[in-house]
Design an enzyme around this catalytic site. Sequence first.
Site, mmCIF file in Angstrom:
data_model
loop_
_atom_site.group_PDB
_atom_site.id
_atom_site.type_symbol
_atom_site.label_atom_id
_atom_site.label_comp_id
_atom_site.label_asym_id
_atom_site.label_seq_id
_atom_site.Cartn_x
_atom_site.Cartn_y
_atom_site.Cartn_z
ATOM 1 C CG HIS A 150 -0.745 0.795 2.465
ATOM 2 N ND1 HIS A 150 -0.120 -0.781 3.697
ATOM 3 C CD2 HIS A 150 0.176 1.539 3.005
ATOM 4 C CE1 HIS A 150 0.758 0.291 4.376
ATOM 5 N NE2 HIS A 150 0.612 1.546 4.347
ATOM 6 C CG ASP A 180 0.638 -3.926 3.006
ATOM 7 O OD1 ASP A 180 -0.026 -3.306 1.654
ATOM 8 O OD2 ASP A 180 -0.085 -3.603 3.921
ATOM 9 C CB SER A 257 3.974 2.123 5.703
ATOM 10 O OG SER A 257 2.942 2.098 6.993
#
Length: 408
Positions: A150, A180, A257
Amino acid sequence: MMAFRSSLRIVPLFLKQTRILSVNSVCSSRFSTHGLENDGSRNEYSGGRENTSRWTLPLGMCLSAVGSCLLLKWNDPDHQFFSSVLAAEPYDSGSGGSRNKFNFVADVVEKVAPTVVSLHTSQITGGYQEISAASGFIVSSDGLIVTNAHAVYNKSVIQATLLDGRTFEARVETMDQMTDLATIRIPCKNLPVLKLGSSDSLRPGEWVISIGSPAGLSNSVSCGVVSTVGRKSTELRLHSQEMEYIQTDAPINQGNSGGPLVNLDGEAVGVNSMKLLHGISFAIPSNIVKEFLEDPHKPHVSSPKKPNKSSARNIGITCLSLTPYLRSEIERHHNYSIRATHGVYIVDVHALSPAMRAGLKGGDVIIAVNNKPIKSTDQLYEATIDNTALFVTVVRGDMKLGLKIELD
């Protein structure tokens, strides 16, 4: 023995003479002061002098004996007359102090930091440029980097910055939106590599360290412990996949992230993925990352089983059922009040998802779907089955909004 006899012979005489002189001095002083000339006065003080002289010799002999013993002890090289006192050793902060002994987090960061990469991405959405930050870490010395899918999905520009300040244009090589995970590559050789550890060996309570670029601040460090080693995606209401996450209280904020979650051996045991609340964050286990790197095109997690005649559609949010405890925790840590008393609290809205297109935002509370009140994420999930669109009532701050979500 000569020293002993000498002291016995000399000290009494000295003491006696001293005492007699002192008495005579006193007597002379008193006579001169009061002008006593008669014989009676002299006899009175003479008697006192005689009494004093009678005790001087025995007292002097006793003191002489004590003094001789002290002299003998003083001259004995094997005896310390005064008790020895051990002085405190000087503190050396540079060699063996607590700072070096217990700074295990700093030791790991020093080892791992050169392998962590700061990512800055941009994309054109709705006629404007959206710039965001993420993280990654080097898994191959020829420039291969692991990050979140993402974080780099549909990005027009991806720039990777190393610890030494060098910046490279990166390109996406592989991507798996189910897990992901993604890999990107930069044109650089001879890079330090972060070893992948075994996530299966993690234990609840074990120390872990998160390194990344929250808010674009490169190589920021946070640490905590493993809260749970296998938190199922269904517990997080991520119904589009079936996998397990590492739950930790190490802060994983926006920009973390894709960065590594490392153990105290300096091995990556997870890829930082998302944060639900303060003290509740999640990472993708390193064993799933290993499988992804071995064969990026192979499914690495199970797809949820669906009935033949019905299917649940993806909204594109991370959410939790709004309970009284969750509400109090959100209000305490985020310093704002939630007007809704029930519903589904949206933690995060996924990029380019139906929820983002509909205008939903993190912090919103969905209180009704298709004019029916909801109190749990299960009710929201069930509402997506066999529907192509949802009409949701949302509480955002002091406002109540009606939005339409076109489902994928």
